[in-house]
Design a protein around this motif. Sequence first.
Motif, mmCIF file in Angstrom:
data_model
loop_
_atom_site.group_PDB
_atom_site.id
_atom_site.type_symbol
_atom_site.label_atom_id
_atom_site.label_comp_id
_atom_site.label_asym_id
_atom_site.label_seq_id
_atom_site.Cartn_x
_atom_site.Cartn_y
_atom_site.Cartn_z
ATOM 1 N N ASP A 159 -2.806 -8.433 -1.880
ATOM 2 C CA ASP A 159 -2.013 -8.267 -3.230
ATOM 3 C C ASP A 159 -3.523 -9.453 -3.166
ATOM 4 O OD1 ASP A 159 -0.330 -7.255 -2.893
ATOM 5 O OD2 ASP A 159 1.314 -8.241 -2.979
ATOM 6 N N GLN A 160 -4.600 -8.819 -4.019
ATOM 7 C CA GLN A 160 -5.473 -9.225 -4.555
ATOM 8 C C GLN A 160 -5.096 -10.031 -6.072
ATOM 9 O OE1 GLN A 160 -8.713 -9.890 -3.653
ATOM 10 N NE2 GLN A 160 -8.012 -7.726 -2.130
ATOM 11 N N GLY A 199 -3.271 -12.403 -0.726
ATOM 12 C CA GLY A 199 -1.609 -12.534 -0.214
ATOM 13 C C GLY A 199 -1.197 -11.991 -1.379
ATOM 14 N N ASP A 200 0.534 -11.631 -0.234
ATOM 15 C CA ASP A 200 1.251 -11.607 -1.102
ATOM 16 C C ASP A 200 1.849 -12.079 -2.109
ATOM 17 O OD1 ASP A 200 4.626 -10.566 -1.511
ATOM 18 O OD2 ASP A 200 4.126 -9.820 0.662
ATOM 19 N N SER A 201 2.220 -11.471 -3.011
ATOM 20 C CA SER A 201 2.141 -12.170 -5.058
ATOM 21 C C SER A 201 4.049 -12.181 -5.150
ATOM 22 C CB SER A 201 1.631 -10.567 -5.682
ATOM 23 O OG SER A 201 1.987 -9.677 -5.456
ATOM 24 N N GLU A 202 4.058 -11.507 -4.224
ATOM 25 C CA GLU A 202 6.112 -11.548 -4.870
ATOM 26 C C GLU A 202 5.818 -13.658 -4.072
ATOM 27 O OE1 GLU A 202 9.757 -10.224 -3.233
ATOM 28 O OE2 GLU A 202 8.062 -8.715 -3.296
ATOM 29 N N ARG A 235 -3.837 -2.390 1.963
ATOM 30 C CA ARG A 235 -3.527 -2.841 3.610
ATOM 31 C C ARG A 235 -1.670 -3.407 3.299
ATOM 32 N NH1 ARG A 235 -8.068 -5.210 5.828
ATOM 33 N NH2 ARG A 235 -8.742 -5.647 4.009
ATOM 34 N N MET A 236 -1.855 -3.312 4.906
ATOM 35 C CA MET A 236 0.126 -4.477 5.055
ATOM 36 C C MET A 236 -0.674 -4.952 5.971
ATOM 37 S SD MET A 236 2.742 -1.813 4.330
ATOM 38 C CE MET A 236 3.465 -3.261 3.299
ATOM 39 N N LEU A 237 -0.128 -6.866 6.467
ATOM 40 C CA LEU A 237 -0.059 -7.149 7.513
ATOM 41 C C LEU A 237 0.681 -7.610 8.374
ATOM 42 C CD1 LEU A 237 -2.135 -8.757 9.617
ATOM 43 C CD2 LEU A 237 -1.345 -10.985 8.017
ATOM 44 N N PHE A 238 1.599 -7.311 9.548
ATOM 45 C CA PHE A 238 2.375 -7.389 10.116
ATOM 46 C C PHE A 238 2.493 -8.959 11.179
ATOM 47 C CE2 PHE A 238 6.200 -6.265 13.749
ATOM 48 C CZ PHE A 238 6.550 -5.468 13.132
ATOM 49 N N VAL A 239 3.402 -9.501 10.026
ATOM 50 C CA VAL A 239 3.732 -11.057 11.135
ATOM 51 C C VAL A 239 5.118 -10.918 12.000
ATOM 52 C CG1 VAL A 239 4.259 -12.843 10.654
ATOM 53 C CG2 VAL A 239 2.334 -11.991 9.215
ATOM 54 N N GLY A 240 5.322 -11.316 12.825
ATOM 55 C CA GLY A 240 6.325 -11.212 14.159
ATOM 56 C C GLY A 240 6.288 -12.842 14.879
#
Length: 247
Positions: free
Chosen positions: A91-92, A129-132, A1-6
């Motif tokens: 990401d886990q 969260g976003d690992s990068e 899954r991805m979360l779009f934040v704006g």
Amino acid sequence: RMLFVGLVPVGAGGSAFNHQREFIGNASHELKSPITRLMLAQEDMLMSENLSPSAEKSMIKQLETSRRMSHLVKNLLDLSRMEQQEILHNDQMDLSVLIARVLDDYTDVVAEKGIRIRNQVGASLPVTGDSEKLFRLFVNLIDNAIRYNLPSGGEIKIKGKKSKTDLCLEILNSGSKIPEQDIPHLFEQFYRVEKSRSLALGGSGLGLAIARKIVILHNGRIEITNGPDQMIQTTVWLPRNRYGEQA
């Protein structure tokens, strides 16, 4: 899954603010290539055997300036992207592993500066969260702890703990006490507590602003205070699951 934040502009003011962010991002992107070409040309000239000692010294200074500019442009681009529409990967991961990776990257720098690292994170710290971006967060924070440490005999301590809903990471570094009036401004863009020292150390004034933005994107909190035992303490709180699911 991805979360779009704006960021959704509100009225004309919000629109103007977004246009300003877009301009900064576009300008930074346009600067990136010519600065890279300039650095390559300077590096080629330094490899030449025809330079006099004074010309070589001057070229080294110019290259150092170009590298600082390149670092600044990269930070401006990153901040611009995060302040505009942003995609966060879901990401886990284990933050204890992430921290170990960051410390491994800084092994040579830490050894050169004689800084003692005490990684007390210990047990696993699972988080979503976003690992990068979280990797970039801890790169910025540890880089800051190294950059503004004592000239010699410095120390960095890293601690971690978890609850059912949150993770807490503490990064403590030896160094000069932060004046109380400066603490509320530490995460502002281009703010420097010791301006002359920051410039000498190559700081861009954007590292902490980027760190704060990454934490906010993950619905977390971050603060820097004067900690115990003459240490500067950076504390990050992150929800273990950004989507509110049971961790």
